[in-house]
Motif scaffolding. Structure first.
Motif, short mmCIF file in Angstrom:
data_model
loop_
_atom_site.label_atom_id
_atom_site.label_comp_id
_atom_site.label_asym_id
_atom_site.label_seq_id
_atom_site.Cartn_x
_atom_site.Cartn_y
_atom_site.Cartn_z
N LEU A 1 0.85 -1.19 0.00
CA LEU A 1 0.00 0.00 0.00
C LEU A 1 0.88 1.24 0.00
N TYR A 2 0.73 2.06 -1.04
CA TYR A 2 1.45 3.32 -1.17
C TYR A 2 0.48 4.45 -0.85
N LEU A 3 0.90 5.33 0.04
CA LEU A 3 0.04 6.42 0.49
C LEU A 3 0.60 7.76 0.06
N PRO A 4 -0.26 8.76 -0.09
CA PRO A 4 0.24 10.10 -0.40
C PRO A 4 1.23 10.57 0.66
N VAL A 5 2.12 11.44 0.25
CA VAL A 5 3.16 11.94 1.16
C VAL A 5 2.51 12.57 2.40
N GLY A 6 2.99 12.18 3.57
CA GLY A 6 2.47 12.72 4.82
C GLY A 6 1.49 11.82 5.52
N TYR A 7 1.01 10.78 4.81
CA TYR A 7 0.06 9.86 5.42
C TYR A 7 0.77 8.57 5.83
N SER A 8 0.24 7.95 6.88
CA SER A 8 0.71 6.64 7.33
C SER A 8 -0.33 6.12 8.31
N ASP A 9 -0.10 4.91 8.83
CA ASP A 9 -1.02 4.38 9.84
C ASP A 9 -1.06 5.27 11.07
N SER A 10 0.08 5.88 11.39
CA SER A 10 0.12 6.74 12.57
C SER A 10 -0.47 8.12 12.30
N LEU A 11 -0.51 8.50 11.01
CA LEU A 11 -1.11 9.78 10.62
C LEU A 11 -2.14 9.52 9.52
N PRO A 12 -3.27 8.91 9.87
CA PRO A 12 -4.27 8.57 8.85
C PRO A 12 -4.93 9.82 8.28
N LEU B 1 -9.48 8.08 1.37
CA LEU B 1 -8.79 8.45 0.14
C LEU B 1 -9.35 7.68 -1.06
N PRO B 2 -9.36 8.30 -2.23
CA PRO B 2 -9.59 7.50 -3.43
C PRO B 2 -8.48 6.46 -3.55
N VAL B 3 -8.76 5.36 -4.24
CA VAL B 3 -7.80 4.25 -4.27
C VAL B 3 -7.66 3.69 -5.68
N LEU B 4 -6.43 3.36 -6.03
CA LEU B 4 -6.11 2.66 -7.26
C LEU B 4 -5.60 1.28 -6.89
N VAL B 5 -6.22 0.23 -7.45
CA VAL B 5 -5.77 -1.15 -7.24
C VAL B 5 -5.02 -1.59 -8.48
N ASN B 6 -3.79 -2.06 -8.28
CA ASN B 6 -2.90 -2.39 -9.40
C ASN B 6 -2.49 -3.86 -9.36
N TRP B 7 -2.34 -4.46 -10.56
CA TRP B 7 -1.83 -5.82 -10.70
C TRP B 7 -0.61 -5.81 -11.62
N HIS B 8 0.46 -6.43 -11.17
CA HIS B 8 1.73 -6.42 -11.91
C HIS B 8 1.71 -7.41 -13.07
N ASP C 1 -0.95 -2.18 -4.54
CA ASP C 1 -0.29 -3.04 -5.53
C ASP C 1 -0.39 -4.47 -5.02
N THR C 2 -1.13 -5.31 -5.71
CA THR C 2 -1.50 -6.61 -5.14
C THR C 2 -0.96 -7.79 -5.94
N ASP C 3 -0.71 -8.87 -5.22
CA ASP C 3 -0.25 -10.10 -5.83
C ASP C 3 -1.45 -10.93 -6.29
N TYR C 4 -1.17 -12.02 -6.98
CA TYR C 4 -2.20 -12.98 -7.39
C TYR C 4 -1.49 -14.28 -7.71
N ARG C 5 -2.25 -15.37 -7.66
CA ARG C 5 -1.65 -16.68 -7.88
C ARG C 5 -1.28 -16.89 -9.35
N LYS C 6 -0.23 -17.66 -9.56
CA LYS C 6 0.33 -17.87 -10.89
C LYS C 6 0.19 -19.33 -11.32
N GLY C 7 0.21 -19.52 -12.65
CA GLY C 7 0.25 -20.85 -13.21
C GLY C 7 1.70 -21.31 -13.37
N PRO C 8 1.91 -22.57 -13.65
CA PRO C 8 0.88 -23.60 -13.84
C PRO C 8 0.35 -24.20 -12.54
N GLU C 9 0.93 -23.78 -11.40
CA GLU C 9 0.46 -24.35 -10.14
C GLU C 9 -0.99 -23.98 -9.86
#
Length: 317
Positions: A63-74, A79-86, A115-123
């Protein structure tokens, strides 16, 4: 239900994919480091474990957050969100290779990027990667304190771009509590039903060998008869299922370009959606990964990332 292999077919694919994974892990180190060196260090990044539908299993994400934000400074409001797959060819474990893109988007737009993972083939064949994508989106929909579910975007690169298109069409229809406003898909395979031998461009650059494209397809969707399913080949999805803004970014030298352009033309002529169809001249597939300064790949990467930034600002304002 997951697609199945014959025993010897699986062993053959597993052997070849294992060798390729070792080759990519060794051969791409320099390129990956080149990108890591210019990831904006001021962008907060958190490692997230997202629950899967399988009990006790989790999906890795950054999870990438805008500059200045973190769990300690929510943020004071979601926020609007972009979900990405590599990208992965549906076989390579490459979570993190889009770090430069994700961090820049978070920094330059004020959007949270997952930025999220996902399962791969052939497994893990189709539909396990889509199950992971759906589970991630469902999790995002439960995070109303973090994310504004009315301002959601999806993106992806190469095979991740395929997953992003499916997420923005078939999966989007199932998400009653989430409004996906825009998709950004970079050089995706959107017609896996089309034989790799027929995928050609006049001046291909660093073309994937045809055998490798077959390997990608066979590892993901071994049942050839299923490849016309819109959740595998999203170029065949109902055009009205797409979100209001669709950005398709391809490379001139990529043999996947024609199928992406065909989809863009169908959307332009068949709908009233905002469609951005960009062809980046003089560059190959995966043009943005590991670019060296002063090259045409660097120039076209900057162009494509700037386009993504502006479209997200416009769509998620």
């Amino acid at each position: 239900m997951a697609q199945r292999y014959g025993f010897f077919q699986y062993l053959r694919l597993k052997f070849i994919v294992t060798l390729l994974r070792a080759w990519v892990a060794f051969g791409s180190k320099e390129k990956q480091q080149r990108d890591r060196d210019i990831v904006p260090p001021e962008v907060p990044k958190e490692n997230i474990r997202i629950p899967s539908r399988e009990r006790g299993r989790y999906i890795a994400a950054h999870l990438y957050l805008p500059v200045g934000y973190s769990d300690s400074l929510p943020p004071s409001k979601p926020l609007p969100v972009l979900v990405n797959w590599h990208g992965s060819g549906f076989i390579f474990p490459l979570l993190g290779t889009d770090a430069l893109f994700c961090a820049r988007i978070a920094r330059d737009t004020g959007v949270a990027v997952l930025d999220t993972d996902y399962r791969k083939g052939p497994e893990n064949t189709f539909p396990y990667a889509l199950h992971d994508a759906e589970d991630v989106l469902q999790w995002v929909s439960t995070q109303g304190h973090r994310f504004d579910r009315t301002r959601v975007a999806v993106s992806g690169f190469s095979s991740g771009g395929n997953i992003a298109v499916v997420a923005a069409t078939a999966l989007r229809k199932q998400l009653e509590d989430m409004n996906i406003q825009i998709i950004l898909s970079f050089y995706p395979p959107v017609d896996i039903a089309k034989p790799p031998e027929e995928k050609k461009v006049p001046h291909a650059i660093n073309r994937h060998p045809v055998w490798m494209l077959h390997l990608f397809n066979d590892s993901y969707a071994p049942d050839v008869s299923s490849r016309s399913d819109p959740t595998i080949s999203p170029a065949l999805a109902n055009l009205e299922d797409f979100p209001p803004t669709v950005a398709l970014i391809t490379a001139e030298g990529d043999t996947l370009r024609p199928e992406v352009n065909d989809l863009a033309e169908r959307l332009i002529t068949g709908t009233k959606k905002k469609v951005i169809n960009v062809i980046l001249d003089g560059v190959p597939h995966a043009l943005d990964k590991g670019c060296e300064g002063g090259t045409i790949e660097w120039t076209q990467r900057e162009r494509s990332y700037a386009l993504a930034t502006n479209l997200l600002k416009e769509s998620l304002k």
